[in-house]
Design an enzyme around this catalytic site. Structure first.
Site, PDB file in Angstrom:
ATOM      1  N   GLY A  16     -12.097  17.707 -16.227  1.00  0.00           N
ATOM      2  CA  GLY A  16     -12.315  16.329 -15.800  1.00  0.00           C
ATOM      3  C   GLY A  16     -12.337  16.289 -14.294  1.00  0.00           C
ATOM      4  N   GLY A  18     -13.377  14.493 -11.886  1.00  0.00           N
ATOM      5  CA  GLY A  18     -13.669  13.246 -11.171  1.00  0.00           C
ATOM      6  C   GLY A  18     -12.857  13.243  -9.887  1.00  0.00           C
ATOM      7  N   ALA A  19     -12.534  12.060  -9.416  1.00  0.00           N
ATOM      8  CA  ALA A  19     -11.834  11.950  -8.136  1.00  0.00           C
ATOM      9  C   ALA A  19     -10.475  12.639  -8.173  1.00  0.00           C
ATOM     10  CB  ALA A  19     -11.680  10.470  -7.764  1.00  0.00           C
ATOM     11  N   GLY A  21      -9.205  14.953 -10.334  1.00  0.00           N
ATOM     12  CA  GLY A  21      -9.304  16.392 -10.554  1.00  0.00           C
ATOM     13  C   GLY A  21      -9.784  17.134  -9.314  1.00  0.00           C
ATOM     14  N   ASN A 111      -3.671   8.612 -16.577  1.00  0.00           N
ATOM     15  CA  ASN A 111      -2.948   7.336 -16.424  1.00  0.00           C
ATOM     16  C   ASN A 111      -2.337   6.844 -17.721  1.00  0.00           C
ATOM     17  OD1 ASN A 111      -3.315   6.609 -13.682  1.00  0.00           O
ATOM     18  ND2 ASN A 111      -5.455   6.121 -14.095  1.00  0.00           N
ATOM     19  N   LYS A 193       5.828   3.547 -13.662  1.00  0.00           N
ATOM     20  CA  LYS A 193       4.510   3.409 -13.034  1.00  0.00           C
ATOM     21  C   LYS A 193       3.743   2.238 -13.671  1.00  0.00           C
ATOM     22  CE  LYS A 193       0.770   6.139 -11.078  1.00  0.00           C
ATOM     23  NZ  LYS A 193      -0.545   6.020 -11.697  1.00  0.00           N
ATOM     24  N   ASN A 197       1.209  -0.810 -12.632  1.00  0.00           N
ATOM     25  CA  ASN A 197      -0.197  -0.777 -13.075  1.00  0.00           C
ATOM     26  C   ASN A 197      -0.566  -1.930 -14.007  1.00  0.00           C
ATOM     27  OD1 ASN A 197      -0.203   2.832 -13.192  1.00  0.00           O
ATOM     28  ND2 ASN A 197      -1.222   1.532 -11.701  1.00  0.00           N
ATOM     29  N   SER A 264      -6.988   1.380  -9.034  1.00  0.00           N
ATOM     30  CA  SER A 264      -8.011   2.309  -9.552  1.00  0.00           C
ATOM     31  C   SER A 264      -8.855   1.662 -10.652  1.00  0.00           C
ATOM     32  CB  SER A 264      -7.346   3.573 -10.084  1.00  0.00           C
ATOM     33  OG  SER A 264      -6.447   3.257 -11.136  1.00  0.00           O
ATOM     34  N   GLU A 276      -9.544   2.238 -18.280  1.00  0.00           N
ATOM     35  CA  GLU A 276      -8.613   2.881 -19.220  1.00  0.00           C
ATOM     36  C   GLU A 276      -7.702   1.862 -19.896  1.00  0.00           C
ATOM     37  OE1 GLU A 276      -7.906   7.233 -17.515  1.00  0.00           O
ATOM     38  OE2 GLU A 276      -7.389   5.714 -16.033  1.00  0.00           O
TER      39      GLU A 276
END
Lengths: 317, 317
Positions: A16, A18-19, A21, A111, A193, A197, A264, A276
């Protein structure tokens, strides 16, 4: 199954890319780590021009990157870092097995709730570790990651105390310059967290596409933020993860200092990427219901977000 | 203060000549009622071309309309029909007094909770009556009202049993062809209407601008709709207005038959007009809190709508 610390030069796969990773994998690679990235749409660009990490804290360019088209091509590793969006979790069934040998560790940096459980159910509980990223990133072009701020990591074992490997991985991330914390109760950290979020990622979208400062400046949304935090904390408490009430005040204070921050999920939403919803809202909501927690605000936010951000949506800006 | 039935030819003022005021006032005027409309932006157009009610059920055109620029110009009346948006309630302080004589009745056709109380506090409890409109209307141009469907009225006294005047007004509306019901417990009826308005008007906006069929077709929003209804019913029950649980099922069934229906608040929102957030969500939420009702879903919806539809907003389509 043995889980000693890894040998020097131990092999790492990032699934994965993406940003998240690319940022964390890129930091390890830049510091000499033997990192292999699974790439899809960015593969050709990264093979040609490497990986660009742009940041006010000092960006960098990795000219040569081990970029692969499949996990079969990468082969068995010592550590698998899972940084796929949780909306793509079903793909892990096929992606992970080629990377595993007897003592491969699997670290999910994803996440929300439920990711360690998902991986443990498929690949064995003892392999699984989890990491929480406190970072603001965006992939702005193929192979180009923009780092807007923060970056700390919290890493722990899934459902057990830290091991030698945990300390080794924490040290290796810390050696790249990332503030990295070893946590002894990963599940509690995940809930902590989420206290942030759930309201901020959620209300930034449901509130019409607004930054965290606008959420807190609005009297109603400010109150709703605190009450959503209390619901999440109650659900956490009913699973044995006690979070003191002062945590709400701390989070609000910390967020006020962040200014016009885009969570995010808001970045995903504005860029037309899937949000997500299940791992950040769905799973905590279901866990809360299961433990008898009153989750009315969470329910409203979850179902609104699910409708506002359908899977596979692409919005035009 | 005497409140006998009105004399033949009794004088009626309509304050707030938007879609609701023009439609119901227009029906009375067409049937020979002595109706005087307070108009602002539409005054010139209506003086010139009259009032057009367009409807599949039989529209009509009133060529000559008593359209006035001020309530001073209208002068004392026997019945004042208040059809102003609740977001403009503060204007009533100045608008109503010129219309009052000793036994003037004031009938509010406005949405939500708190309007009778607002008027009673200023002009005396005994004057006040309330009406609930079940209708889908839109003012599409100055002096032009589009009637999309429905139209029934429920009329009752504020905080007391029906009087001779109540029956007279109900009869006079019924004589225009509108199905009109006399209700003995206006407050209960207001709560019953909110059981529908709170979820459907609210989720049609917060869900991204969607019609009622899409709310019910979405599994999450369907569940949230029912749970919001239960919250409203619990708040009503705690004020002594018992609404049986089967009411939820009835409302869902009725709404499924309505197809792709746009609640009035959604029409306001899409047309860039202010949404009646306080009377439809704010007041029931506060009443629920005051009676110790758990109102988490309502709180989330209220504060999101308040943020999404700021006062004085004008959206461009």
């Amino acid at each position: 199954m043995s889980f000693e610390a890894f040998e020097p030069g131990y092999k790492i796969a990032v699934v994965g890319a993406g940003a998240v990773g690319c940022y964390y994998g890129g930091k390890l690679a830049r510091n000499g780590g033997n990192v292999h990235f699974l790439m899809r749409s960015d593969l050709a660009a990264v093979r040609k021009q490497g990986l660009h990490i742009r940041s006010q804290d000092g960006g960098f360019h990795l000219e040569r990157v081990n970029a692969h088209a499949s996990t079969e091509e990468i082969g068995p590793c010592d550590l698998v870092i899972v940084a796929l969006k949780t909306t793509s979790n079903p793909a892990l069934d096929a992606l992970i097995p080629p990377l595993l040998k007897e003592n491969t560790a699997v670290l999910t940096l994803q996440n929300g709730l439920g990711n360690e459980e998902f991986l443990a159910g498929r690949f064995g509980t003892q392999r699984i570790m989890g990491g929480l990223c406190f970072v603001c990133l965006n992939r702005t072009a193929p192979g180009v990651i923009e780092h807007y701020g923060y970056g700390t990591l919290s890493i722990g074992e899934f459902g057990r105390a830290s091991q030698e490997r945990t300390r080794r991985i924490v040290e290796d991330f810390a050696a790249t310059g990332i503030t990295t914390r070893l946590v002894e109760n990963l599940a509690t950290e995940r809930w902590r967290k989420l206290v942030w979020n759930v309201p901020f990622n959620g209300l930034s979208i449901a509130g019409g596409g607004i930054t965290t400062d606008l959420i807190l400046a609005d009297e109603g949304l400010h109150k709703l933020t605190r009450n959503l935090m209390a619901e999440v904390m109650a659900a956490a408490g009913n699973e044995g993860h006690v979070i003191p009430h002062e945590f709400i005040e701390e989070q609000v204070r910390r967020t006020l200092k962040m200014g016009a921050y885009k969570p995010s999920s808001l970045i995903d939403y504005l860029d037309g990427r899937e949000v997500e919803v299940e791992s950040i809202w769905g799973e905590p909501y279901r866990r809360g219901l299961a433990s008898g927690t009153e989750m009315g605000r969470m329910e409203a936010l979850y179902y609104l977000l699910k409708k506002l951000t359908p899977p596979g949506m692409v919005r035009h800006r």
